[in-house]
Design a protein around this motif. Structure first.
Motif, PDB file in Angstrom:
ATOM      1  N   ILE A  41       0.855  -1.178   0.000  1.00 54.06           N
ATOM      2  CA  ILE A  41       0.000   0.000   0.000  1.00 54.06           C
ATOM      3  C   ILE A  41       0.893   1.231   0.000  1.00 54.06           C
ATOM      4  O   ILE A  41       1.716   1.409   0.877  1.00 54.06           O
ATOM      5  CB  ILE A  41      -0.916   0.009   1.240  1.00 54.06           C
ATOM      6  N   THR A  42       0.738   2.074  -0.991  1.00 58.89           N
ATOM      7  CA  THR A  42       1.603   3.232  -1.126  1.00 58.89           C
ATOM      8  C   THR A  42       0.878   4.542  -0.892  1.00 58.89           C
ATOM      9  O   THR A  42       1.506   5.554  -0.628  1.00 58.89           O
ATOM     10  CB  THR A  42       2.242   3.274  -2.525  1.00 58.89           C
ATOM     11  N   GLY A  43      -0.423   4.573  -0.997  1.00 59.06           N
ATOM     12  CA  GLY A  43      -1.163   5.798  -0.787  1.00 59.06           C
ATOM     13  C   GLY A  43      -1.397   6.567  -2.069  1.00 59.06           C
ATOM     14  O   GLY A  43      -0.985   6.188  -3.159  1.00 59.06           O
ATOM     15  N   PHE A  44      -2.083   7.695  -1.922  1.00 56.86           N
ATOM     16  CA  PHE A  44      -2.419   8.522  -3.063  1.00 56.86           C
ATOM     17  C   PHE A  44      -1.175   9.141  -3.699  1.00 56.86           C
ATOM     18  O   PHE A  44      -0.173   9.393  -3.017  1.00 56.86           O
ATOM     19  CB  PHE A  44      -3.363   9.653  -2.635  1.00 56.86           C
ATOM     20  N   THR A  45      -1.274   9.393  -5.002  1.00 56.77           N
ATOM     21  CA  THR A  45      -0.224  10.091  -5.728  1.00 56.77           C
ATOM     22  C   THR A  45      -0.818  11.366  -6.326  1.00 56.77           C
ATOM     23  O   THR A  45      -2.000  11.653  -6.161  1.00 56.77           O
ATOM     24  CB  THR A  45       0.345   9.216  -6.854  1.00 56.77           C
ATOM     25  N   SER A  46       0.000  12.115  -7.048  1.00 56.39           N
ATOM     26  CA  SER A  46      -0.481  13.368  -7.638  1.00 56.39           C
ATOM     27  C   SER A  46      -1.645  13.141  -8.595  1.00 56.39           C
ATOM     28  O   SER A  46      -2.463  14.036  -8.811  1.00 56.39           O
ATOM     29  CB  SER A  46       0.658  14.090  -8.356  1.00 56.39           C
ATOM     30  N   ASN A  47      -1.747  11.944  -9.175  1.00 59.22           N
ATOM     31  CA  ASN A  47      -2.883  11.643 -10.050  1.00 59.22           C
ATOM     32  C   ASN A  47      -4.216  11.650  -9.305  1.00 59.22           C
ATOM     33  O   ASN A  47      -5.277  11.753  -9.916  1.00 59.22           O
ATOM     34  CB  ASN A  47      -2.699  10.278 -10.715  1.00 59.22           C
ATOM     35  N   ASP A  48      -4.152  11.527  -7.971  1.00 68.16           N
ATOM     36  CA  ASP A  48      -5.362  11.465  -7.153  1.00 68.16           C
ATOM     37  C   ASP A  48      -5.759  12.829  -6.586  1.00 68.16           C
ATOM     38  O   ASP A  48      -6.751  12.924  -5.858  1.00 68.16           O
ATOM     39  CB  ASP A  48      -5.155  10.482  -5.994  1.00 68.16           C
ATOM     40  N   PHE A  49      -4.997  13.873  -6.904  1.00 72.25           N
ATOM     41  CA  PHE A  49      -5.282  15.203  -6.351  1.00 72.25           C
ATOM     42  C   PHE A  49      -6.639  15.691  -6.869  1.00 72.25           C
ATOM     43  O   PHE A  49      -6.911  15.665  -8.072  1.00 72.25           O
ATOM     44  CB  PHE A  49      -4.193  16.184  -6.758  1.00 72.25           C
ATOM     45  N   LEU A  50      -7.480  16.155  -5.956  1.00 73.80           N
ATOM     46  CA  LEU A  50      -8.854  16.524  -6.288  1.00 73.80           C
ATOM     47  C   LEU A  50      -9.001  18.020  -6.535  1.00 73.80           C
ATOM     48  O   LEU A  50      -8.420  18.837  -5.828  1.00 73.80           O
ATOM     49  CB  LEU A  50      -9.806  16.122  -5.156  1.00 73.80           C
TER      50      LEU A  50
END
Length: 631
Positions: A41-50
């Motif tokens: 599990i690595t967490g959110f990345t910049s692609n997930d920025f809302l």
């Protein structure tokens, strides 16, 4: 013919159920539950920025998939309210003052850390994930970040002030859950209520909006918080000020003007995060965002139907009224119900959350856990002991704030709230492994009806081929897996399509429900001579079919024995850049994937004989084999 198929299907499903009891195929769970993400599990990345996109929220800085923020509040963690928490003083400020006066500042902070460490643990994040939540709103006050420095006669940022908030955000990120940072209590209290951390008895004494010191310190706080979290994609939004109407009063222009100051302060250090403006209480109590030139903002309302606690019709009408009012106001921004409860009425919970889902409204219930306060929490604390900070010893305080006391216990209201929320939540967010555009999606059309396949109800219902055109709910992304199979990701909720084999009454429906790709999310895409595709399940080699005999005509089931008209689908790419089955970076690769004729990587286990080559499941370590018993 259909009955014969069903008999065979249910026999296989029965065997599979037995094997699942023993082995648990990776990535497959009972319909409506949230799957565990496999691997690191690595967490959110910049692609997930809302960011906001019109009235919706999208990842990839507003250019990707629509994301629905639905979850709960971490009420009681950083700001205690005596009616729902394990303390009997009237507010957080009094609690801290009592502890400091008796034991000193260091011991006060040590006891508060002890409380927080036991109140919310990693298992609570897991509970939220397994309920399908995509967001947790975290109420905090200035007292969590600042300490009073008597040498300076001023409040100063604490050493390591963000330790606990950072931990909370990181734990959420690892599980695909966003965080809304909610300033519940500003310097001097914006509303004089206990939930601000400081009770002010008389409304005339609630002077925050005319007090320059308190306002400037609050602006300083938000500038510090926004600078700290500016580039963190796990933070969904900044909730600028909770219920700022004085003593539950309404909000108007003096409040809006300060909202604008907070907006400009945050934007000076963070141009990208969503900023939330709260109304007390209706749409008329917020301005048109164009009045101040606000962009990338979300409007928040709280929904408490105090006049209809035991009145189902009243709660339904109240819900419909606020939705109609929001739609009529037409502010052009996303809508967020930051706090709500439907009290003890299960039908009201189901109705309200279903309406929110239908309207694309984001929401968080109040609250995750209480000290056995009825229907206000999803969970109860383990017991109802209260701390009296004016007289209890340190040992008594630690006992009543220990893991066996304030730790999460049973589900509140006999599980009714838990079950209602679990049913309504669309699920935790699928991590975005790339920035996605319109070109990444295909539409799927059933040949038998010439209708497009839809992930209806934001993907919470069975896929059904019943649409005459393809919008967001009718779009899917192809993922070519390394083993020659393909998976499909729904644009409606970013979930992977799953052929559900654990509920024989529903005849193997296909649902956009999975957070990760396991065996039930894999298909072989067999291109036919007429240009259509047949989709064969990886698990048992059934074909997906659009069932026009179903009560809801066109529901997709995975039980076709061979390819006929019901099993043929047209895959319509958005452009020549769209990835198709079997086609990655090389357009010359045939757009088809074929199930192997033998199971070379896995042998039939000792004690079994293989009746036919496709009667057992190539599911890896947890394989479940069909065939003739030989021993």
């Amino acid at each position: 013919m259909k009955k014969l198929q069903a008999i065979g299907r249910k026999m296989s499903a029965g065997i599979l159920t037995v094997c699942l009891t023993v082995g648990m195929l990776a990535g497959t769970f009972t319909s409506g539950t949230a799957e565990q993400v496999s691997g690191a599990i690595t967490g959110f990345t910049s692609n997930d920025f809302l960011k906001c996109y019109g009235t919706s929220i999208r990842n990839n800085y507003g250019n990707g998939n629509t994301v629905h923020l639905r979850g709960t509040n971490a009420g009681g963690l950083f700001v205690q309210e005596s009616w729902m928490c394990s303390t009997n003083v009237r507010d957080q400020k009094t609690l801290m003052s009592n502890l400091k006066d008796r034991f000193g500042e260091n011991q006060m902070y040590s006891l508060l850390d002890y409380y927080e460490d036991n109140y919310w643990t990693e298992s609570d994040f897991d509970n939220c994930k397994n309920l399908g939540m995509s967001v947790i709103r975290v109420p905090f006050t200035y007292m969590n970040l600042y300490r009073y420095d008597s040498s300076k006669n001023d409040w100063a940022l604490r050493d390591n002030a963000f330790r606990k908030l950072d931990w909370f955000v990181e734990q959420c990120s690892q599980r695909g859950i966003y965080v809304i940072l909610d300033l519940h209590g500003a310097f001097g209290s914006q509303n004089g209520q206990d939930h601000s951390g400081e009770v002010i008895d008389n409304v005339s004494d609630v002077t925050f909006f005319s007090n320059s010191y308190n306002k400037n310190k609050t602006l300083e706080l938000w500038k510090t918080v926004a600078a700290h979290f500016a580039n963190n994609p796990a933070v969904a939004a900044y909730d600028t000020l909770n219920e700022p109407g004085e003593k539950a009063g309404t909000t108007g222009e003096k409040h809006w003007n300060f909202y604008n100051e907070m907006y400009n302060t945050i934007r000076s250090v963070d141009p990208n995060h969503i900023i939330i403006m709260e109304s007390c209480w209706g749409t008329s109590n917020l301005p048109n965002p164009q009045k101040y030139g606000w962009t990338n903002v979300m409007y928040e309302y709280h929904h408490y139907t105090w006049d209809y606690i035991s009145d189902l019709d009243g709660q339904k009408k109240s819900c419909d009224n606020i939705i109609n009012s929001i739609n009529n106001a037409n502010y052009g921004v996303p809508t967020y119900i930051g706090e709500f409860t439907c009290f003890g009425l299960e039908d009201a919970w189901n109705y309200v959350m279903n309406r929110f889902n239908e309207e694309g409204i984001n929401y968080t219930s109040w609250s995750y856990k209480t000290n056995n306060s009825g229907s206000w929490g999803i969970y109860n604390e383990k017991n109802t002991n209260k701390v009296n900070p004016t007289s209890d010893s340190i040992d008594t305080i630690k006992n009543n704030w220990g893991a066996n006391s304030i730790g999460t216990g049973n589900q509140s209201s006999n599980g009714m709230i838990y079950n209602s929320i679990k049913k309504a939540m669309p699920g935790t967010i699928v991590f975005a492994n790339k920035a996605l555009t319109d070109d990444d999606y295909i539409a799927i059309k059933a040949q038998i009806s010439n209708k497009y396949v839809c992930a209806d109800n934001n993907g919470q219902s069975n896929l059904v081929a019943n649409r005459t055109s393809a919008g967001g709910w009718e779009q899917f992304r192809v993922i070519n897996n390394s083993d020659g199979t393909v998976s499909f990701q729904s644009r409606a909720n970013n979930k992977y399509l799953c052929a559900v084999f654990d509920d024989t009454d529903k005849e193997n429906p296909v649902i956009a429900r999975s957070n990760a790709i396991g065996t039930w999310e894999k298909f072989y895409a067999e291109k036919q001579s007429d240009g259509t595709y047949a989709l064969k399940t990886y698990v048992d080699n059934y074909y997906v079919q659009a069932d026009i005999d179903d009560a809801t005509s066109g529901i997709l089931h995975a039980y076709g024995a061979s390819v006929g008209t019901w099993e043929k689908f047209l895959l319509e790419p958005a452009s020549d850049k769209t990835e198709m089955p079997g086609q990655t970076d090389n357009p010359s690769v045939p757009e088809t994937t074929v199930a192997p004729t033998t199971k070379s990587a896995e042998t039939v286990p000792e004690g079994y004989t293989e009746a036919t080559v496709n009667q057992w499941t190539p599911s890896g370590k947890w394989g479940c084999y069909f065939g003739n018993w030989s021993g």
